[in-house]
Design an enzyme around this catalytic site. Structure first.
Site, short mmCIF file in Angstrom:
data_model
loop_
_atom_site.label_atom_id
_atom_site.label_comp_id
_atom_site.label_asym_id
_atom_site.label_seq_id
_atom_site.Cartn_x
_atom_site.Cartn_y
_atom_site.Cartn_z
N CYS A 179 0.81 -1.21 0.00
CA CYS A 179 0.00 0.00 0.00
C CYS A 179 0.85 1.27 0.00
O CYS A 179 2.08 1.21 0.08
CB CYS A 179 -0.90 0.00 1.24
SG CYS A 179 0.05 0.04 2.77
N ALA A 208 3.24 1.66 2.87
CA ALA A 208 4.46 0.85 2.70
C ALA A 208 5.44 1.56 1.78
O ALA A 208 6.66 1.52 2.01
CB ALA A 208 4.12 -0.53 2.15
N ARG A 214 13.04 -3.99 6.04
CA ARG A 214 13.55 -3.68 4.70
C ARG A 214 15.08 -3.72 4.63
O ARG A 214 15.66 -3.49 3.60
CB ARG A 214 13.04 -2.31 4.24
CG ARG A 214 11.61 -2.32 3.72
CD ARG A 214 11.52 -2.32 2.22
NE ARG A 214 12.27 -1.25 1.58
CZ ARG A 214 12.57 -1.23 0.29
NH1 ARG A 214 12.18 -2.20 -0.50
NH2 ARG A 214 13.25 -0.24 -0.21
N HIS A 227 5.41 6.44 -2.60
CA HIS A 227 6.69 7.00 -3.05
C HIS A 227 6.48 8.47 -3.43
O HIS A 227 7.25 9.35 -3.06
CB HIS A 227 7.23 6.29 -4.29
CG HIS A 227 7.41 4.81 -4.13
ND1 HIS A 227 7.23 3.93 -5.17
CD2 HIS A 227 7.78 4.06 -3.07
CE1 HIS A 227 7.48 2.70 -4.75
NE2 HIS A 227 7.80 2.75 -3.48
#
Lengths: 541, 462
Positions: free
Chosen positions: A56, A59, A90, A191
């Site tokens: 999503c 994230a 990550r 992003h």
């Protein structure tokens, strides 16, 4: 085996009509070497009920771009889960350096407002404000990020207002990211939201110009497994000043100076191209698409960089470092290449790696026969030329576009950033990917497949049909592949190995891939008391 | 400044800290993860997450990392539109697509904070959905802003009973229902083995064995041959007794089974440790009038023998325990049996019952100088440890930051364990589980003793 449209149609037979019609547009077979890339559907809604790999907006924003900034505390505003799952998963490595002491590094923390039912009913603003106060009192960070989760937008918490008041109270930047999970269609929306905020709030706020030569910023490199450090090692040896890797091992202190870059490098195009483009508009900073994954790709990128600066010493040192590194790694690489050569692979990863790793695999004699991105846009497949033709839909309209203008004091033409004349710059821009990205399509060979937003069913069917020797994907697919008898390596987290970038990375990658291919247990699946037919019986499952 | 100095959690200052709101380094996660795990314990079930797709991706990731197994689950993939206008259309489309493409026998839907905040009415949406003949869709409400993943597990167990369990009104069968709680598949196998050794027929649900510890064979199965069968769960309403193991995870389902089908329930601890395993065996013995077989007597005797032979490795050593409430409660009891001192005991899950039960056990052995907290986080624990350290940490992978920062060895028990393998297959329940815990705890302390001893104190035999 070469795939045809007929195979794809057969694969889609069990789909309901609507699903078939939708999914067909996400799959492209390369028909001829010279053919232009047909239009692929990407960055559109996932079909409900389909087992997609996608995550999503939260994230993409917190997990990918914002989380790695080491000297800012990132508070997840919401129920506990989102912060918990994005805690240390990550592998963005960070360490102290001359600008950031160890006590200012917060990347091993998970900080969440842990909203309860009463916060959902009565609003979570007070709780958030109090948590910011406590975080400041405990950690005295240089800045705070607040990332929204799904309920925040629905209950109408005004994070921006809370952040603004907190900034006034504490005198540090407190940045609110409205990256609710339902925004957009994948991580990609997050992003973009992260890029916008970094651009508006941090980049450009530094006031001491860099005095070093060849100042570069590496954008879209998250230092997973230490990739960024391996790249930095090479670049420093050549003579570049790597001011910051965005956002792997990055700090607020470094990001605020981003506008003093001579050149921005873009590694992950999908997650960071917005900042690269916005900086070009606002400061005139040129950006170069790079790829440090693969020996030959790394060499090409180093030479492209040297071309950009057009400096004899830099060009000489580039060749010195290339020669030195090649002499060092070639024998080790050759050993693993013998194992890997001739093998085929699938690559289903985020928004860049499925492209980048094809170069490294070719170095090892391997070929990617199916490649797909989880959350890419059309330009990541087809190249940036298609951007003007991409229609905005209801989902992309929800993500704000910043409309920037050149900064009156700081803007200068791209060629001046590189110390070149306009003519020199234009000549160079025709030779190297300055401000351009060609996408994945050109590297694919004829008969090979590109799949956007691949789902469990298609992945399973294609493994069955095409029988790759290795599947590169994420952790959710890894064990499915293993159970189908096909070795799998995680390309999000590198199975906790790395670095995979640059010259040293290539050797580590080659070793890991070779190990996965030859680990002895693969030959022991059939027990001695069962008849050996040499074949797995998947095809009749 | 030397570049590259990494000092673990150096950012946590050595001063008095006010930490009263939110969580810093949590010891819990959200409800839907537990609901997904419970649903995976049904044979040929596809768990479905009704929310935006990131939730499903995260839960699958976390479960996959712990079990190193495929975790298939689908999502309603909400967009902004669905978030404003409700997710009914997304769920109906999902159900249609799932049955056509993935062909499970049952879909177990759980909600998320998103669909709960909107207020989607799952019962109604499911009733309006197209469900093929012979297939089932069940659901549980699992708002992420209440409780923890254990609450979500409990809610899905309750949902399973609510939709599936039936009583045909005839005489109850001489059979026990076991709700094993949020444990590893290796634990479920061990519980089943004990019940079989006792000679009692059972229905165990949810049963993640076979699903999350599946063998690698020459054939791929999208739905591995494991999990509780839907028809067995239906028939659980006709069993004579339910044993719910762990009150936080399992009691709600057992109560509903009692209420709905008239099956009496006995709440027990998770059978971790000697006393809790004894309690499980005694409950079976008394309810079914069976004798305890010699095989189990031998296992128990081996545990006692080991405890006495090795007590000097751990007796009197202090421990900090953290994890899920049912696990921590039973584990604390066993640590006391071992003669250890559980000095700090926390769980991330809220619930005053936790503190009450732990304090009762501590009081029994006269321990007062301990700290116990539900709804706690790992920052709380680290601050206590900085005030006064312990010899050993027992808990999940997330404790490794404290272990490194404070230089205390960590024994990994519970969920999640992301940085070690094989643990989901190795039981910590039952008498055999006792031996495994003793071995882990003992060896970890001895490794530390070997590491820390000077050359002249370094000994061959310990």
């Amino acid at each position: 085996m070469t795939v045809t449209e007929v195979h794809i149609d057969e694969m889609m037979t069990p789909y309901p009509d609507k699903v078939r019609k939708n999914r067909k547009k996400h799959i492209i077979i390369k028909s001829a070497e010279s053919a232009a890339c047909p239009q692929i559907e990407a960055n559109t809604r996932t079909i409900p009920g389909i087992i997609s790999q996608r995550g999503c907006a939260y994230a993409g924003c917190k997990g990918v771009v914002i989380g790695p900034i080491k000297d800012m505390v990132t508070i997840t505003h919401g129920p506990i889960g989102c912060g918990y799952y994005s805690w240390g998963t990550r592998r963005n490595k960070a360490r102290s350096d001359d600008r950031t002491p160890p006590e200012k590094i917060y990347t091993n923390l998970c900080v969440s407002t842990d909203m309860q039912e009463s916060d959902i009913v009565f609003g979570g603003e007070k709780k958030l404000a109090k948590m910011i106060d406590e975080v400041v009192a405990i950690f005295s960070p240089r800045g705070i990020n607040i990332c929204a989760t799904c309920p925040i937008g629905l209950i109408g918490d005004d994070m921006g207002a809370v952040a603004k008041e907190a900034e006034e109270r504490h005198g540090i930047p407190v940045i609110a990211y409205n990256c609710e999970g339902y925004k957009g269609v994948s991580q990609s929306a997050g992003h973009h939201i992260a890029n916008n905020n970094l651009m508006e709030r941090i980049i450009g706020s530094g006031t001491d110009p860099r005095t070093e030569e060849f100042v570069i910023y590496l954008l879209g490199e998250y230092n997973i497994g230490g990739d960024g450090w391996e790249i930095e090692r090479m670049l420093t040896d050549i003579g570049y000043t790597v001011n910051c890797i965005l956002t792997g091992d990055s700090s607020y202190e470094e990001i605020k100076d981003l506008h003093f870059a001579d050149l921005n490098l873009v590694q992950c195009h999908r997650s960071i191209n917005y900042i690269a483009e916005m900086m070009k508009t606002k400061y005139g900073t040129p950006w170069l698409k790079v790829n440090f994954i693969g020996v030959n790709a790394t060499i090409q990128t180093l030479r492209d960089m040297a071309t950009c600066f057009n400096n004899p010493e830099l060009t000489r040192m580039t060749e010195v470092v290339i020669e030195r590194e090649l002499a060092r790694i070639t024998p080790a690489l050759e050993k693993f290449r013998k194992i890997c050569n001739g093998k085929t692979a699938f690559a289903y990863v985020g928004g860049s790696r499925s492209h980048h790793y094809q170069y490294l695999l070719r170095d090892l004699g391997m070929e990617v026969i199916v490649a797909g991105y989880e959350f890419a846009h059309r330009d990541d497949y087809e190249g940036r030329d298609v951007i003007p033709t991409i229609k905005t839909d209801a989902d992309s309209k929800n993500i704000p576009e910043l409309h920037l203008t050149p900064d009156e004091a700081l803007y200068q033409e791209a060629h001046l950033h590189l110390g070149l004349s306009k003519e020199q710059y234009d000549t160079i821009a025709a030779q190297v990917p300055l401000g351009d990205y060609e996408g994945m399509y050109p590297i694919m060979r004829v008969g090979r497949i590109m799949v956007d937003d691949v789902n469990h069913y298609e992945a399973e069917e294609m493994i069955r049909q095409l029988k790759p020797d290795l599947v590169f994907s994420g952790v959710r697919d890894k064990y499915i592949s293993h159970k189908m008898g096909v070795p799998s390596k995680q390309l999000h987290s590198y199975d906790y190995s790395g670095p995979y970038a640059g010259f040293n990375g290539a050797v580590i990658f080659a070793r890991d891939v070779a190990d996965a291919l030859v680990t002895p247990a693969w030959k022991l699946i059939t027990p001695p008391w069962e008849e050996k037919n040499g074949n797995r019986s998947d095809s009749d499952a | 400044m030397v570049i590259g100095v990494i000092v673990m959690l150096e950012c946590i200052p050595r001063k008095a800290i006010d930490h009263t709101v939110g969580k810093i380094n949590p010891a819990k996660t959200c409800q839907p993860l537990g609901a997904m795990y419970a649903a995976l314990g049904i044979n040929r079930c596809l768990p479905h997450s009704h929310g935006s797709q990131g939730c499903c991706a995260y839960h699958r990731m976390a479960l996959t990392r712990h079990f190193r197994e495929q975790v298939l689950a689908s999502s309603s993939s909400f967009t902004e539109g669905a978030s404003v206008f409700g997710g009914a259309a997304n769920l109906k489309t999902s159900i249609k697509n799932i049955f056509e493409i993935y062909n499970p026998d049952i879909i177990a839907v759980h909600t998320t904070c998103l669909s709960e905040t909107i207020g989607d009415d799952l019962s109604t949406i499911i009733k309006q959905s197209e469900v093929p003949e012979g297939k089932v869709v069940i659901h549980a409400n699992t708002p992420s802003y209440q409780g923890s993943h254990i609450t979500g597990f409990s809610n899905m167990c309750r949902g399973i009973v609510s939709y599936l369990a039936e009583s045909d009104g005839t005489q109850k069968k001489n059979r026990v229902n076991i709700i094993p709680g949020f444990v590893n598949p290796g634990d479920v196998r061990e519980i089943r083995r004990i019940v079989e050794e006792m000679g009692v027929e059972s229905v165990i649900f949810p049963d993640t064995s076979g699903v999350l510890d599946a063998p690698l064979t020459s054939r791929y199965e999208q739905y591995p041959d494991g999990g509780s069968r839907v028809e067995d769960i239906r028939d659980s309403g006709n069993s004579k007794l339910t044993l719910s193991l762990g009150s936080f995870a399992s009691d709600a389902a057992a109560s509903l089974l009692q209420e709905k089908c008239g099956v009496p329930g006995i709440p027990l601890k998770l059978p971790i440790g000697l006393k809790a395993t004894d309690a499980l065996i005694m409950a079976l013995k008394e309810a079914f009038g069976v004798a305890v077989p010699r095989s189990l007597e031998i296992e128990r005797g081996q545990v006692i023998d080991t405890l006495i032979d090795t007590h000097h490795h751990y007796q009197g050593r202090t421990v900090a325990v953290f994890g899920d409430p049912d696990t921590v409660i039973a584990l604390t009891e066993f640590l006391l049996t071992m003669g250890m001192v559980p000095k700090y005991i926390i769980t991330g899950t809220p619930g005053s019952l936790f503190e009450k039960q732990i304090w009762e056990m501590l009081a029994e052995v006269g321990l007062t100088d301990c700290r116990v907290k539900a709804d706690a986080d790992l920052l709380d624990l680290q601050l206590w440890i900085r005030e006064s350290p312990v010899d050993l940490l027992i808990g999940t992978t997330h404790g490794k930051y404290i272990a490194r920062a404070e230089d205390i060895p960590l024994v990994r028990v519970g969920f999640p364990i992301f940085d070690r393998a094989v643990h989901p297959l190795m039981p910590i329940v039952g008498y055999r589980g006792c031996l495994r815990l003793i071995e882990q705890i003992s060896n970890t302390l001895l490794e530390r003793r070997d590491r820390d001893s000077t050359d002249e104190d370094f000994e061959l035999v310990l």
